[in-house]
Scaffold this motif. Structure first.
Motif, PDB file in Angstrom:
ATOM      1  N   GLU A  56      -9.377   1.446   3.558  1.00  0.00           N
ATOM      2  CA  GLU A  56     -10.743   1.127   3.982  1.00  0.00           C
ATOM      3  C   GLU A  56     -11.452   2.287   4.665  1.00  0.00           C
ATOM      4  O   GLU A  56     -12.437   2.064   5.369  1.00  0.00           O
ATOM      5  CB  GLU A  56     -10.730  -0.059   4.952  1.00  0.00           C
ATOM      6  CG  GLU A  56     -10.272  -1.342   4.318  1.00  0.00           C
ATOM      7  CD  GLU A  56     -10.485  -2.552   5.219  1.00  0.00           C
ATOM      8  OE1 GLU A  56     -10.858  -3.606   4.698  1.00  0.00           O
ATOM      9  OE2 GLU A  56     -10.285  -2.427   6.437  1.00  0.00           O
ATOM     10  N   GLU A  57     -10.954   3.502   4.489  1.00  0.00           N
ATOM     11  CA  GLU A  57     -11.588   4.623   5.189  1.00  0.00           C
ATOM     12  C   GLU A  57     -13.031   4.787   4.753  1.00  0.00           C
ATOM     13  O   GLU A  57     -13.918   5.035   5.569  1.00  0.00           O
ATOM     14  CB  GLU A  57     -10.806   5.929   4.931  1.00  0.00           C
ATOM     15  CG  GLU A  57     -11.177   7.065   5.889  1.00  0.00           C
ATOM     16  CD  GLU A  57     -12.414   7.860   5.504  1.00  0.00           C
ATOM     17  OE1 GLU A  57     -12.983   8.532   6.374  1.00  0.00           O
ATOM     18  OE2 GLU A  57     -12.834   7.803   4.326  1.00  0.00           O
ATOM     19  N   GLU A  58     -13.265   4.648   3.461  1.00  0.00           N
ATOM     20  CA  GLU A  58     -14.623   4.906   2.940  1.00  0.00           C
ATOM     21  C   GLU A  58     -15.623   3.810   3.318  1.00  0.00           C
ATOM     22  O   GLU A  58     -16.809   3.940   3.033  1.00  0.00           O
ATOM     23  CB  GLU A  58     -14.587   5.090   1.415  1.00  0.00           C
ATOM     24  CG  GLU A  58     -13.734   6.278   0.936  1.00  0.00           C
ATOM     25  CD  GLU A  58     -14.315   7.651   1.281  1.00  0.00           C
ATOM     26  OE1 GLU A  58     -15.271   7.736   2.057  1.00  0.00           O
ATOM     27  OE2 GLU A  58     -13.770   8.647   0.757  1.00  0.00           O
ATOM     28  N   VAL A  59     -15.134   2.739   3.949  1.00  0.00           N
ATOM     29  CA  VAL A  59     -16.062   1.717   4.438  1.00  0.00           C
ATOM     30  C   VAL A  59     -15.954   1.533   5.948  1.00  0.00           C
ATOM     31  O   VAL A  59     -16.375   0.516   6.488  1.00  0.00           O
ATOM     32  CB  VAL A  59     -15.890   0.363   3.699  1.00  0.00           C
ATOM     33  CG1 VAL A  59     -16.380   0.480   2.262  1.00  0.00           C
ATOM     34  CG2 VAL A  59     -14.450  -0.114   3.709  1.00  0.00           C
ATOM     35  N   GLY A 112      -3.689   8.929   5.885  1.00  0.00           N
ATOM     36  CA  GLY A 112      -4.577   9.254   4.763  1.00  0.00           C
ATOM     37  C   GLY A 112      -5.165   7.975   4.218  1.00  0.00           C
ATOM     38  O   GLY A 112      -4.893   6.883   4.734  1.00  0.00           O
ATOM     39  N   HIS A 113      -5.979   8.084   3.180  1.00  0.00           N
ATOM     40  CA  HIS A 113      -6.533   6.854   2.588  1.00  0.00           C
ATOM     41  C   HIS A 113      -6.446   6.890   1.067  1.00  0.00           C
ATOM     42  O   HIS A 113      -6.641   7.936   0.455  1.00  0.00           O
ATOM     43  CB  HIS A 113      -7.951   6.576   3.070  1.00  0.00           C
ATOM     44  CG  HIS A 113      -8.988   7.611   2.722  1.00  0.00           C
ATOM     45  ND1 HIS A 113      -9.818   7.482   1.623  1.00  0.00           N
ATOM     46  CD2 HIS A 113      -9.358   8.771   3.320  1.00  0.00           C
ATOM     47  CE1 HIS A 113     -10.653   8.518   1.581  1.00  0.00           C
ATOM     48  NE2 HIS A 113     -10.395   9.330   2.597  1.00  0.00           N
ATOM     49  N   TYR A 114      -6.118   5.715   0.508  1.00  0.00           N
ATOM     50  CA  TYR A 114      -6.005   5.617  -0.946  1.00  0.00           C
ATOM     51  C   TYR A 114      -7.250   4.985  -1.568  1.00  0.00           C
ATOM     52  O   TYR A 114      -7.334   4.840  -2.778  1.00  0.00           O
ATOM     53  CB  TYR A 114      -4.728   4.840  -1.341  1.00  0.00           C
ATOM     54  CG  TYR A 114      -4.760   3.387  -0.906  1.00  0.00           C
ATOM     55  CD1 TYR A 114      -5.440   2.432  -1.666  1.00  0.00           C
ATOM     56  CD2 TYR A 114      -4.148   2.968   0.269  1.00  0.00           C
ATOM     57  CE1 TYR A 114      -5.504   1.108  -1.258  1.00  0.00           C
ATOM     58  CE2 TYR A 114      -4.214   1.654   0.684  1.00  0.00           C
ATOM     59  CZ  TYR A 114      -4.899   0.730  -0.082  1.00  0.00           C
ATOM     60  OH  TYR A 114      -4.982  -0.576   0.325  1.00  0.00           O
ATOM     61  N   SER A 157      -4.488  15.237   5.905  1.00  0.00           N
ATOM     62  CA  SER A 157      -5.153  16.104   4.937  1.00  0.00           C
ATOM     63  C   SER A 157      -6.284  15.299   4.309  1.00  0.00           C
ATOM     64  O   SER A 157      -6.077  14.568   3.336  1.00  0.00           O
ATOM     65  CB  SER A 157      -4.168  16.565   3.857  1.00  0.00           C
ATOM     66  OG  SER A 157      -3.151  17.361   4.452  1.00  0.00           O
ATOM     67  N   ASP A 158      -7.454  15.400   4.907  1.00  0.00           N
ATOM     68  CA  ASP A 158      -8.623  14.662   4.390  1.00  0.00           C
ATOM     69  C   ASP A 158      -9.893  15.454   4.695  1.00  0.00           C
ATOM     70  O   ASP A 158     -10.964  14.889   4.844  1.00  0.00           O
ATOM     71  CB  ASP A 158      -8.666  13.263   5.033  1.00  0.00           C
ATOM     72  CG  ASP A 158      -9.656  12.333   4.359  1.00  0.00           C
ATOM     73  OD1 ASP A 158      -9.985  12.586   3.181  1.00  0.00           O
ATOM     74  OD2 ASP A 158     -10.108  11.362   5.003  1.00  0.00           O
ATOM     75  N   THR A 159      -9.719  16.773   4.833  1.00  0.00           N
ATOM     76  CA  THR A 159     -10.851  17.656   5.116  1.00  0.00           C
ATOM     77  C   THR A 159     -10.718  18.857   4.177  1.00  0.00           C
ATOM     78  O   THR A 159      -9.890  18.843   3.275  1.00  0.00           O
ATOM     79  CB  THR A 159     -10.819  18.137   6.586  1.00  0.00           C
ATOM     80  OG1 THR A 159      -9.527  18.699   6.854  1.00  0.00           O
ATOM     81  CG2 THR A 159     -11.064  16.994   7.558  1.00  0.00           C
TER      82      THR A 159
HETATM   83 MN    MN Z   1     -11.544  11.122   2.918  1.00  0.00          MN
END
Ligand code: MN
Ligand code: BES
Ligand code: MN
Length: 459
Positions: free
Chosen positions: A152-155, A80-82, A179-181
């Motif tokens: 860094e998922e959003e970049v 996941g990403h924070y 869980s990111d959808t």
């Molecule tokens: Mn996401």
């Protein structure tokens, strides 16, 4: 919604997490991103991970945790990403983005938490942390669980890619759980079976060497903003097909059978339009609304600027015009190749009198997951148990570039067990995540582990 004492505590902790403005895109928030990593590390410790560590990267840190590692048991890696998207435009938020509040909505009469990252992805990551805590409070678990929560998922996850490549052994696992959808609705659970890829570009059109008086020069020079608009307009034809030569060459078309299957998912076009305040949809001819936003590639301008945009009127021909353009890609398409095709074609559209620069940003491949795997079957059973309704497979339109990377580098498929809704307004002002969704997630995740272990042992 009557919350138990434990649920209230989970809710309060989640809201603490949301107060940390972990915006990965903006260097001004670098320390906050670090604080969020430490917070996640701590939360994993408290939930029962025996080993946790914060791994520095050239960018933002990765939080890694292990519940246990027994070579005889199956291993599930939770990703996941924070980090979160920038909150802009701030003035469109009804309450400040990093001061979480609970409000009710039509879809969430039980309440929803409003804050940047409430759903994407802090809320969904935190469900996994709390699910572990719940499971351990009920006894030991018969599997190994590893957590990798990145910043860094959003970049574009560039540094995570390198980390995955160099740490195959550490990340060794049987299945990846994410869980990111989203899912179709609160009463119709679904499991994402696909993600689109991405190619993100930035273009600059330069005309005269300085801004000009639009009366003295207007009419005799190519205006970079006018030209940029013309060039962008040429990227689609009258059927809303993308005109870049070769763009569709590698697209894998779905069979009619697969399309018919997809069309069975409940979808209300009127509801869709009214939910976003439009009176008509628009897209590629020959495809349904749901196909257009999941299994078809697209091209969209994400931002465009240049010239005078302040108060009142200023008469000027700008020297430069800029745009950020993204393409969503589907299985078969190579994102680097698409970026090159875009560059060549976009430059070829430039008339005399301007120069064009094209810069590549991040990209990623599309992803599909079969439904015959034990991972998918375990997810199916998990949702069925908590919702009382069988989940349906559903292709998603968004992108998580690390998911196809996991497949390539680790040879492991990801199961996309998302609990968000389209109405959560992720990446938008007033992002929120329903209490119903949050607590359903915490209830559903332990079922996944249980069913996965059972199916694994049967195998
Ligand atoms: Mn996401
Ligand atoms: N969680 C989203 C992706 C998503 C959301 C997929 C809903 C399917 C359904 C993720 O955080 C995201 O926003 N990804 C970016 C790509 C990234 C490279 C910036 C996206 O899709 O724009
Ligand atoms: Mn996102």
């Amino acid at each position: 919604m009557d919350l138990s004492l434990t649920q209230k505590r989970f809710l309060n902790e989640w809201m603490e997490f949301l107060k940390i403005p972990s915006v990965s895109a903006d260097p001004a928030y670098k320390n906050d991103v670090k604080t969020a990593a430490e917070w996640v590390n701590n939360a994993l410790q408290k939930a029962g991970c025996k080993h946790t560590e914060i791994i520095e990267t050239p960018g933002h840190p990765i939080v890694y945790g292990e519940y246990k590692v027994d070579p005889n048991l199956p291993t599930i890696l939770v990703y996941g990403h924070y980090d979160v998207q920038p909150p802009d435009p701030i003035e469109l938020w009804d309450s400040p983005p990093f001061e979480p509040v609970i409000k009710t909505t039509e879809i969430h009469p039980e309440g929803a938490v409003f804050a940047r990252g409430a759903c994407d992805d802090k809320g969904q990551v935190f469900m996994h942390v709390k699910a572990l805590e719940v499971m351990l409070s009920e006894g030991a678990i018969d599997c190994n669980i590893k957590f990798m929560i990145e910043g860094e998922e959003e970049v574009g996850s560039d540094n995570l890619e390198d980390f995955v490549r160099n740490n195959n052994e550490k990340l060794k696992c049987d299945v990846i759980l994410i869980s990111d959808t989203g899912m179709i609705s609160k009463t119709q659970p679904s499991i994402s079976t696909g993600l689109r890829g991405l190619s993100y570009m930035e273009v600059i059109v330069t005309g005269p060497n300085r801004d000009l008086h639009s009366g003295l020069y207007g009419g005799s020079v190519a205006n970079p903003i006018n030209i940029l608009c013309e060039m962008i307009a040429k990227l689609h034809d009258e059927n809303r097909k993308i005109t870049i030569p070769g763009f569709y060459d590698r697209v894998e078309e779905l069979s009619q059978e697969e399309r018919n299957e997809m069309a069975k998912a409940p979808f209300d076009l009127e509801e869709f339009k009214s939910s976003i305040g439009i009176n008509a949809v628009q897209g590629e001819e020959g495809y349904s609304n749901e196909e257009r936003r999941t299994i078809r590639p697209t091209l969209d301008v994400n931002g465009i600027w240049g010239g005078y945009t302040g108060e009142g009127a200023k008469t000027v021909i700008a020297s430069k015009a800029h745009a950020k353009i993204s393409m969503r890609l589907v299985p078969g398409q190579e994102w680097n190749e698409i970026s090159d095709l875009f560059t060549t074609y976009f430059k070829s559209l430039a008339p005399e009198g301007v120069t064009v620069e094209v810069e590549k940003h991040h990209g990623g491949y599309a992803y599909v997951t079969p439904t015959e795997t034990i991972g998918y079957q375990a997810a199916h059973k998990a949702y069925l148990e908590t919702f009382g309704i069988p989940p349906i497979p559903s292709r998603g339109g968004g992108s998580i570039p690390i998911v196809p990377m996991f497949e390539k580098e680790l040879g492991v498929k990801s199961i996309l067990m998302g609990f968000g809704l389209d109405s959560d307004a992720i990446h938008s002002p007033n992002e929120h995540y329903g209490l119903f969704n949050f607590f359903k997630g915490i209830d559903t995740i332990p079922n996944f582990y249980r069913h996965y272990v059972a199916l694994y042992n049967e195998k």
